[in-house]
Motif scaffolding. Sequence first.
Motif, short mmCIF file in Angstrom:
data_model
loop_
_atom_site.label_atom_id
_atom_site.label_comp_id
_atom_site.label_asym_id
_atom_site.label_seq_id
_atom_site.Cartn_x
_atom_site.Cartn_y
_atom_site.Cartn_z
N ALA A 215 0.85 -1.20 0.00
CA ALA A 215 0.00 0.00 0.00
C ALA A 215 0.88 1.24 0.00
N GLY A 216 0.51 2.21 -0.83
CA GLY A 216 1.25 3.47 -0.89
C GLY A 216 2.49 3.43 -1.75
N ALA A 217 2.77 2.27 -2.36
CA ALA A 217 3.98 2.15 -3.17
C ALA A 217 3.75 2.55 -4.62
N GLY A 218 2.53 2.91 -4.98
CA GLY A 218 2.25 3.33 -6.34
C GLY A 218 1.91 2.15 -7.23
N ALA A 219 1.66 2.46 -8.51
CA ALA A 219 1.22 1.43 -9.46
C ALA A 219 2.36 0.60 -10.01
N THR A 220 3.59 1.12 -9.90
CA THR A 220 4.73 0.41 -10.51
C THR A 220 5.89 0.29 -9.52
N PRO A 221 5.68 -0.40 -8.40
CA PRO A 221 6.74 -0.46 -7.37
C PRO A 221 7.99 -1.20 -7.85
N TYR A 222 7.83 -2.19 -8.72
CA TYR A 222 9.00 -2.96 -9.16
C TYR A 222 9.88 -2.12 -10.10
N ALA A 223 9.24 -1.30 -10.93
CA ALA A 223 10.02 -0.40 -11.79
C ALA A 223 10.78 0.61 -10.92
N HIS A 224 10.11 1.20 -9.95
CA HIS A 224 10.79 2.19 -9.09
C HIS A 224 11.95 1.54 -8.35
N TRP A 225 11.77 0.31 -7.89
CA TRP A 225 12.82 -0.39 -7.15
C TRP A 225 14.04 -0.60 -8.06
N LEU A 226 13.80 -1.10 -9.26
CA LEU A 226 14.90 -1.38 -10.18
C LEU A 226 15.56 -0.09 -10.67
N LEU A 227 14.79 0.96 -10.89
CA LEU A 227 15.39 2.22 -11.31
C LEU A 227 16.24 2.83 -10.21
N ALA A 228 15.87 2.62 -8.96
CA ALA A 228 16.71 3.08 -7.85
C ALA A 228 18.05 2.34 -7.85
N VAL A 229 18.00 1.04 -8.11
CA VAL A 229 19.23 0.26 -8.22
C VAL A 229 20.05 0.77 -9.42
N HIS A 230 19.38 1.04 -10.53
CA HIS A 230 20.08 1.50 -11.73
C HIS A 230 20.82 2.81 -11.48
N ARG A 231 20.18 3.75 -10.77
CA ARG A 231 20.84 5.02 -10.47
C ARG A 231 22.13 4.79 -9.71
N ARG A 232 22.09 3.92 -8.69
CA ARG A 232 23.28 3.66 -7.89
C ARG A 232 24.35 2.94 -8.72
N TRP A 233 23.90 2.01 -9.54
CA TRP A 233 24.80 1.23 -10.42
C TRP A 233 25.50 2.15 -11.42
N GLU A 234 24.76 3.08 -12.02
CA GLU A 234 25.35 4.04 -12.95
C GLU A 234 26.34 4.94 -12.22
N ALA A 235 25.97 5.42 -11.04
CA ALA A 235 26.86 6.31 -10.28
C ALA A 235 28.17 5.63 -9.92
N ASP A 236 28.12 4.32 -9.73
CA ASP A 236 29.33 3.57 -9.38
C ASP A 236 30.13 3.15 -10.61
N GLY A 237 29.68 3.55 -11.80
CA GLY A 237 30.42 3.20 -13.01
C GLY A 237 30.15 1.79 -13.51
N ARG A 238 28.95 1.26 -13.22
CA ARG A 238 28.58 -0.09 -13.68
C ARG A 238 29.66 -1.12 -13.33
N PRO A 239 29.87 -1.36 -12.04
CA PRO A 239 30.98 -2.24 -11.63
C PRO A 239 30.81 -3.70 -12.00
N PHE A 240 29.60 -4.11 -12.36
CA PHE A 240 29.36 -5.50 -12.78
C PHE A 240 28.19 -5.49 -13.77
N ALA A 241 28.05 -6.58 -14.50
CA ALA A 241 26.95 -6.69 -15.45
C ALA A 241 25.64 -6.91 -14.70
N VAL A 242 24.57 -6.29 -15.19
CA VAL A 242 23.22 -6.53 -14.69
C VAL A 242 22.37 -6.90 -15.91
N ARG A 243 21.92 -8.13 -15.99
CA ARG A 243 21.30 -8.62 -17.21
C ARG A 243 20.05 -7.84 -17.58
N THR A 244 19.23 -7.48 -16.59
CA THR A 244 18.00 -6.74 -16.89
C THR A 244 18.32 -5.41 -17.56
#
Length: 766
Positions: A215-244
């Motif tokens: 509840a309260g996580a919005g209509a697309t919680p899985y997209a928001h979760w993965l995009l948050a990971v992507h932001r951190r991954w990009e900021a770190d210079g993509r230190p490993f492959a992420v298949r998605t």
Amino acid sequence: MTPPLPPLTQVVLKVHSRCDLACDHCYVYEHADTGWRSRPRVIGDAAVARAAERIGEHAAAHGLTAVRVVLHGGEPLMAGPAVIRRVARALRAALPEVCELDLRVHTNGVRLSPAYCELFDELGIRVGLSLDGGRAANDRHRRFADGRSSHPQVLRAVGLLREPRFRHLYAGLLCTVDVANDPVAVYRALAELEPPAVDFLLPHATWERPPQRPAGAGATPYAHWLLAVHRRWEADGRPFAVRTFDSVHRTLSGLPGLGEALGLEPVDLVVLETDGTYEQADSLRTAYDGAPATGMDVFRHSLDDVARHPGTAARQTGLAGLNATCRACPVVRSCGGGLYAHRYRDGSFDHPSVYCADLRALIDGLAARAGAVRRPAPPVDVAGPELSDSQLGELAMGLGGPQTVRALARSQLALTRAMLAAVHGSSGLTGSAAWDLLADLDAAEPGALDAVLAHPYVRSWAARRLSGDPGAGLGTLAELAAAAAVLAGRGDTVAVPVREGVLHLPTLGRLVLGGGAREALVTGGRTGWTARTDDGALTGPGDPRWQPVRRIGLAGGRVLALEDVDPQRAAHRWPVADRLGAAEYARWARDLAEAADLLDRDLPEYAAGLWAGLTTVTPLRPGPDGRDVSSAARQAFGAVGIARPRTAPGLALLLAHEFQHVKLGAVLDRWELYDRGDTRLFEAFDLSPRPIGSLFQAVYAHLAVTAFWGTRALADESAQARFTHWRALTDEAVDLLATSGALTPLGHRFATGARDSVDPWLKATV
């Protein structure tokens, strides 16, 4: 005309059907399907033998150059070392010589031990581990039946794989997304373990059993979760492959996706259970009881039979197999309709994914982040230089002089450049300093750049990257830029990743730093180069930890690199050797010099082209029972892999044999010699039946083998018998090739050229 069946190149082989954890999100034991209850706990010997035979015959029938087999469960380590050894040996014995086995095990890590790691090192098995983040995140689901945490055991397992002696076995981590977990905390917990790759998986769900949406996580919680990971991954210079993320970036650039979860490519996977039954993807267990069943088994059915199964066919039709809503969606080529199992509703899979909104938001978000203007790749001539008719005639006879082979090498360099541009184009990188430097060097110092890009294992890395191999990280771009900058000597500085404590500069060598350094700033000047690590230490090629690529000088000013440090060199069919000690290096130098003299003297018509194209010899580990093994990696022009034989003449023969494969591979990159859709098998050289492509390779290689023994037969009685043996087999194989009905007009010319080479041998008196 019926189109050819798409081959099944990935097999999930269940070696144990039970598990020592009780994960509450497990699709095998906790979802709709209950088929596991009636299956044997451990795969039997008969199922192992027949499964290996089926995989081998399928690889031969379709001319496959690689097959991936993942040992799975349940928990596969519960099967025990003896079963795993028996499975690995059966698979390797059953595959055609030209087909590489990519063997992996996916485990929860609880039972991983040094003894298992030593076994996997011996058998060439890479290890993937399931881990959902730090202890709190992981223990939401991955616990023992009595509620105990599994996290300490998994961390111990990862620690084993991070040890230098086992690091090459570490394939990556698999993390099931739980939106109740902090995405950045999960990312950081996984990143601390320095995985080569991470696969973030959406929890299996259907419209009848939808995923958790707090509840309260919005209509697309899985997209928001993965995009948050992507932001951190990009900021770190993509230190490993992420298949998605990598898959979406690739499809946005028009390239195929990576696996069945995203993209429109045909599914090429089959599951084999412990009783020998074939099943479709395990994810279907979440739909309904019996959903993955095919009614087929290895004892009565081939893998082609499975490929014809309606359930398999339904996942082979790409866009046409999707419902109208998906076909009309603007992101369908990236999404692919989502995972097939996630579309299930009311007895049908003809629906959008239950994650439809999340997938749309994720793809749109990644596309927006990749929308910055990229520096264009320099123009590339993919074809390279044309060959004259007389040069093609040389190659058709199995020969090829220096000018001809150098033209092939230039063509291969052009192909490597095109593949490198494709890697960058599909990566989603924006503002890449490494790519910008490569482009600058291409304009200002093209010779320095070409010297690096001509290294055989650059292309093999690019091919792995484009095929979706998560171990082919983008950090290699920085390594290439640094090596080219060092050769150019302009004073450029490049940030290069330090992986597993090692800084690698392709064509130059490696610096074994150890410790916790994650990055080094490499500066190349006219008087040498330096590397400053992120802890401030400054070093360079004078450091005793620097291990250069050693080059062996041969008569006539020729030089061969003895490549035993490049991490990309593991492209061969056999395991590569570790860094050679001084005594073994001296033996190699002695034997290579003697083998070169022998080839110049006894096989000059082949040797001249060989020295124009062979740049690199990669030492391999000794073969089973000490027998000679050698390899020419299809995507590594200019390199051969060899386990040093007992004699220099034996080394000369292996060099000549493998370079024939290298030459023909370069020809096949430019011209069609046979019908690649022909699935018939041909029996020649007393070997197992093989497809037309393998027959062509065998004929071409044995032209040099027969010539080698023919020249030695004049003075060596044992060579006379071998010459008689090989000329008879080659004569028969050339006839088989010429009358196969599978050759193109140019292929017929090559068959005629082979006949012109063989006929004089038939007249020779022995």
